[in-house]
Design a protein around this motif. Sequence first.
Motif, PDB file in Angstrom:
ATOM      1  N   ASN A   6       1.086  -1.020   0.460  1.00 24.60           N
ATOM      2  CA  ASN A   6      -0.117  -0.109   0.200  1.00 24.60           C
ATOM      3  C   ASN A   6       1.005   1.330  -0.011  1.00 24.60           C
ATOM      4  N   PHE A   7       1.901   1.044   1.084  1.00 30.21           N
ATOM      5  CA  PHE A   7       2.761   2.533   0.824  1.00 30.21           C
ATOM      6  C   PHE A   7       4.014   2.139   0.855  1.00 30.21           C
ATOM      7  N   TYR A   8       5.387   2.743  -0.267  1.00 30.92           N
ATOM      8  CA  TYR A   8       6.246   1.594  -0.151  1.00 30.92           C
ATOM      9  C   TYR A   8       7.383   2.870  -0.172  1.00 30.92           C
ATOM     10  N   ASN A   9       8.649   2.362  -0.372  1.00 27.64           N
ATOM     11  CA  ASN A   9       9.835   3.361  -0.573  1.00 27.64           C
ATOM     12  C   ASN A   9       9.568   4.484  -1.407  1.00 27.64           C
ATOM     13  N   ASP A  10       9.445   3.923  -3.212  1.00 34.41           N
ATOM     14  CA  ASP A  10       8.732   5.503  -3.833  1.00 34.41           C
ATOM     15  C   ASP A  10       7.628   6.181  -3.290  1.00 34.41           C
ATOM     16  N   ASP A  11       6.656   5.618  -2.421  1.00 38.43           N
ATOM     17  CA  ASP A  11       5.538   6.794  -1.865  1.00 38.43           C
ATOM     18  C   ASP A  11       6.411   7.603  -1.099  1.00 38.43           C
ATOM     19  N   ILE A  12       7.209   7.541  -0.133  1.00 42.12           N
ATOM     20  CA  ILE A  12       7.170   8.325   0.839  1.00 42.12           C
ATOM     21  C   ILE A  12       7.842   8.976   0.236  1.00 42.12           C
ATOM     22  N   VAL A  13       8.963   8.846  -0.914  1.00 42.01           N
ATOM     23  CA  VAL A  13       9.962  10.060  -1.861  1.00 42.01           C
ATOM     24  C   VAL A  13       9.545  10.699  -2.393  1.00 42.01           C
ATOM     25  N   SER A  14       7.968  10.075  -2.810  1.00 38.93           N
ATOM     26  CA  SER A  14       6.797  10.971  -3.381  1.00 38.93           C
ATOM     27  C   SER A  14       6.317  12.299  -3.149  1.00 38.93           C
ATOM     28  N   LEU A  15       5.821  11.513  -1.235  1.00 41.89           N
ATOM     29  CA  LEU A  15       5.221  12.381  -0.567  1.00 41.89           C
ATOM     30  C   LEU A  15       6.043  13.459  -0.002  1.00 41.89           C
ATOM     31  N   LEU A  16       7.420  13.101  -0.117  1.00 44.34           N
ATOM     32  CA  LEU A  16       8.462  14.378   0.524  1.00 44.34           C
ATOM     33  C   LEU A  16       8.462  15.497  -0.860  1.00 44.34           C
ATOM     34  N   ASN A  17       9.565  14.113  -1.487  1.00 41.54           N
ATOM     35  CA  ASN A  17       9.018  15.749  -2.755  1.00 41.54           C
ATOM     36  C   ASN A  17       7.904  16.398  -2.793  1.00 41.54           C
ATOM     37  N   LYS A  18       7.107  16.044  -2.756  1.00 40.39           N
ATOM     38  CA  LYS A  18       5.842  17.745  -2.896  1.00 40.39           C
ATOM     39  C   LYS A  18       5.666  18.183  -2.318  1.00 40.39           C
ATOM     40  N   ASN A  19       6.228  17.826  -0.990  1.00 39.12           N
ATOM     41  CA  ASN A  19       6.734  18.788   0.355  1.00 39.12           C
ATOM     42  C   ASN A  19       7.943  19.704   0.590  1.00 39.12           C
ATOM     43  N   GLY A  20       8.285  19.696  -1.190  1.00 38.92           N
ATOM     44  CA  GLY A  20       9.554  20.124  -0.657  1.00 38.92           C
ATOM     45  C   GLY A  20      10.769  19.625  -0.245  1.00 38.92           C
ATOM     46  N   VAL A  21      10.818  17.985  -0.382  1.00 36.20           N
ATOM     47  CA  VAL A  21      12.693  17.873   0.045  1.00 36.20           C
ATOM     48  C   VAL A  21      13.165  16.697  -1.161  1.00 36.20           C
ATOM     49  N   GLU A  22      13.984  17.229  -1.378  1.00 41.40           N
ATOM     50  CA  GLU A  22      14.879  16.587  -2.730  1.00 41.40           C
ATOM     51  C   GLU A  22      15.101  15.334  -2.136  1.00 41.40           C
ATOM     52  N   THR A  23      15.969  14.153  -2.242  1.00 42.36           N
ATOM     53  CA  THR A  23      16.363  13.238  -2.249  1.00 42.36           C
ATOM     54  C   THR A  23      17.285  13.074  -2.706  1.00 42.36           C
ATOM     55  N   VAL A  24      18.613  11.658  -2.267  1.00 44.41           N
ATOM     56  CA  VAL A  24      19.258  11.363  -3.205  1.00 44.41           C
ATOM     57  C   VAL A  24      20.004   9.703  -2.638  1.00 44.41           C
ATOM     58  N   ASN A  25      19.884   8.949  -2.893  1.00 42.58           N
ATOM     59  CA  ASN A  25      20.674   7.557  -3.228  1.00 42.58           C
ATOM     60  C   ASN A  25      21.975   7.371  -2.948  1.00 42.58           C
ATOM     61  N   GLU A  26      22.299   7.210  -2.100  1.00 41.12           N
ATOM     62  CA  GLU A  26      23.768   6.263  -1.563  1.00 41.12           C
ATOM     63  C   GLU A  26      24.059   5.057  -1.581  1.00 41.12           C
ATOM     64  N   ARG A  27      25.041   4.088  -1.359  1.00 36.65           N
ATOM     65  CA  ARG A  27      25.695   3.050  -1.528  1.00 36.65           C
ATOM     66  C   ARG A  27      24.547   2.601  -0.404  1.00 36.65           C
ATOM     67  N   GLY A  28      24.520   1.015  -0.537  1.00 36.76           N
ATOM     68  CA  GLY A  28      23.761   0.611  -0.129  1.00 36.76           C
ATOM     69  C   GLY A  28      21.923   0.415   0.053  1.00 36.76           C
ATOM     70  N   GLY A  29      21.482   1.409  -0.978  1.00 31.60           N
ATOM     71  CA  GLY A  29      20.429   1.697  -1.651  1.00 31.60           C
ATOM     72  C   GLY A  29      19.927   2.740  -0.683  1.00 31.60           C
ATOM     73  N   ARG A  30      20.310   3.672   0.601  1.00 28.33           N
ATOM     74  CA  ARG A  30      20.115   4.529   1.067  1.00 28.33           C
ATOM     75  C   ARG A  30      19.646   5.323   0.414  1.00 28.33           C
TER      76      ARG A  30
END
Length: 418
Positions: free
Chosen positions: A78-102
């Motif tokens: 119902n709600f996974y990694n892409d979903d939380i990243v998308s929610l944060l993006n919509k609220n002004g937070v850019e994200t980056v992926n680092e080693r180990g998938g973090r």
Amino acid sequence: MEKFDVAVIGAGAAGLIAASRAAELGAKVLLIEKMKTTGRKLAITGKGRCNITNIAPISEFIKHVYPNGRFLKAAFANFYNDDIVSLLNKNGVETVNERGGRVFPKSNNANDIVKALTDNAIKQGVEIRNNCKLEQIKIENSTIQGIVYSNNNKQKTIICKSVILCTGGLSYPATGSTGDGHKIAKTSGHKIVDTRPALVPLETVEKIDKKLIGLNLRNINAVVWSNGKKTAEKFGELTFIEQGLSGPVILTLSRTVVDELIAKNNIEISVDLKPALNEQKLDARLQRDINEYGKEELRNLFKKWMPSQLIDFTLNRLQLDGDKLANQLTGKERKKIRVFLKDLRFKISGYRPYKEAIITAGGVSTKDINQKTMESKIINNLFFAGELIDLDAETGGYNLQIAFSTGWLAGSNCIKIL
């Protein structure tokens, strides 16, 4: 008395998502937090950077969750990694992926995550009240009737149809995680699996030399030995601390170690400083270097094999003279060095307290929770989310995703009775 559709208890990662989701679906939501601000623990995660999630597919992700990662399949669906990243993006937070998938915020500032999730909750219409401590959940005929909370030594009763408990575990109690939810869940008939620190530094019998404190050993392999039997293994990074050992490898292995220590078993950690080389190849490497640099002092030769901070410790542990010339080493002494590099042992005497643990193992038994809704199987319209559930994971963004996903699922389902 005030009336709300849903009362969410605890404004951490799970609570903020749960409250936002319920309000988004049309519920009148009250979110109470006993600390003076939201997201206190969230603001210090990942050493203040906040490892939001991990991009691993669900099938891989659940392998990093204990004791039963499969319980989370519905939540993740119902709600996974892409979903939380998308929610944060919509609220002004850019994200980056680092080693180990973090995944981290591009700003490297956990407060940006707290602000985004808090602002999102307010935008959805959630009413947030800080400095409010849950005192009681009012239950009649196994069904939620409301809550009682205290603020400035005054108690207030709220009528509501659903309650979502997101009070966290016992780790970092200064942030408000003091096991309140476990006590309330237990009084309402839920089984609480014994809680203990997880992702926690370990204490060693051996005193750690001051020169070693803060030293990071990268690309090592660590093995847990319990009563002489190999019980767990992990590759990665280890850090020396004043009391013993820490770092990602040790934190991950700590879940096994803590349980073994509670069982009163004798525990050792074996560190392989050269995991890329087997015994034969390592011995050939040592012999080659000794032949090539035979006129150098042993202390200088060791710099080719390990970080300089580790040299004096090694010489003392092996009872070798650092001023001795390399070509004067005996075969027996070379073997001692080889064994040390492949099997550096530490006896484990204990583990650090909850205030230094990243997460709590144990909590409300998943057997008492409907995994498709996060609703209690014992009390109607009572939902659980986040760390107070008996679910914990390795480092790498896994634990926060559990909080986000269970919070979302609880928030989605608590409004079905409205």
